[in-house]
Design an enzyme around this catalytic site. Structure first.
Site, PDB file in Angstrom:
ATOM      1  CG  HIS A 228      -1.978   1.028   1.163  1.00  0.00           C
ATOM      2  ND1 HIS A 228      -1.734   2.338   1.474  1.00  0.00           N
ATOM      3  CD2 HIS A 228      -3.268   0.956   0.775  1.00  0.00           C
ATOM      4  CE1 HIS A 228      -2.859   3.043   1.291  1.00  0.00           C
ATOM      5  NE2 HIS A 228      -3.802   2.220   0.873  1.00  0.00           N
TER       6      HIS A 228
ATOM      7  CD  GLU B 279      -5.382   1.503  -3.095  1.00  0.00           C
ATOM      8  OE1 GLU B 279      -6.567   1.431  -2.771  1.00  0.00           O
ATOM      9  OE2 GLU B 279      -4.470   1.719  -2.278  1.00  0.00           O
TER      10      GLU B 279
END
Ligand code: PEP
Length: 247
Positions: A88, A171
């Site tokens: 992430h 993302e």
């Protein structure tokens, strides 16, 4: 489509209990397979008793050891996790995780029979050369991805997700928490790029997904959403799912 909620460090214990109480009133039993939760590690215990899929937000790159404050993928597996978020952007840029760290974690997660959900994305300044950036962030997988499809407990997965060995969550950094989203054609181009090299992989989109924009982001090629801020509110999270289901 699967809807995944990344609770980050934004959920307390009592708050999680209230969330699940409310959320379970909204979700029909047969729809529970459409959600994945990524709770803070101590809240994993709550999910042991829930029928939802869930995963860890991070793991350490070893199974065991004198590593105070870290969590092992083996522990999450024992508690019933199916997925593990890796790479992430908050891990990469706040905690300095490198591709080398992520590679080690990726292999460990697969060896322990969990599904890696690998997050990749470009910064705002990289947006116009994003293909190059994304290809680089995926290049090592060919070496580290040991499996074409899952060799393990596929009964724990939704039927459409059996023929895969990892998930990619696209993302873009400029989108996370900013309200900015890519156009559908930008999104479709990225999905095609990923699937060119990894045809069986599933691709999620994450970055400012909300009740207002979820429908406009949905496209045939997309397999799911990874949702941050809107996932801590049961009504918003369920509302996003309902909108997508109805289209
Ligand atoms: C995320 O950080 O994974 C994310 C998608 O956050 P947000 O939805 O808040 O942009």
């Amino acid at each position: 489509m699967l809807i995944a909620g990344n609770w980050k460090m934004n959920m307390g214990y009592q708050q999680a209990l209230s969330f699940l109480l409310e959320f379970n009133k909204l979700v029909k039993k047969e729809d529970k397979d459409s959600f994945i939760f990524f709770p803070p590690a101590p809240l994993s215990l709550i999910f042991e008793k829930e029928k939802f899929y869930w995963g860890s937000q991070n793991i350490y790159q070893k199974i065991k050891g004198a590593l105070t404050g870290e969590n092992s993928v083996q522990l999450f597996k024992e508690m019933g996790a199916t997925f593990c978020l890796l790479g992430h952007s908050e891990r990469r840029y706040i905690f300095g995780e490198t591709d080398v760290d992520i590679e080690k974690k990726f292999s460990l997660v697969q060896e322990q029979a969990l599904i890696p959900v690998l997050c990749i994305g470009e910064s705002l300044s990289e947006r116009f050369q994003k293909n190059k950036v994304l290809i680089k962030k995926l290049s090592w997988i060919k070496q580290y991805n040991k499996y074409e499809k899952l060799p393990f407990h596929p009964e724990k997965l939704p039927p459409d997700f059996k023929d895969l060995s990892f998930i990619v969550a696209y993302e873009p950094l400029w989108s996370i928490g900013t309200g900015e989203i890519p156009s559908v054609s930008e999104l479709e181009d990225v999905i095609s790029l990923i699937k060119e090299d990894f045809p069986t992989v599933k691709v999620f989109y994450g970055g400012s997904v909300s009740l207002e924009n979820a429908l406009s982001l949905s496209c045939d090629k997309l397999d799911g959403f990874l949702i941050g801020s809107e996932s801590v509110n049961p009504h918003s999270f369920y509302g996003i799912y309902k909108q997508i289901k109805s289209c």
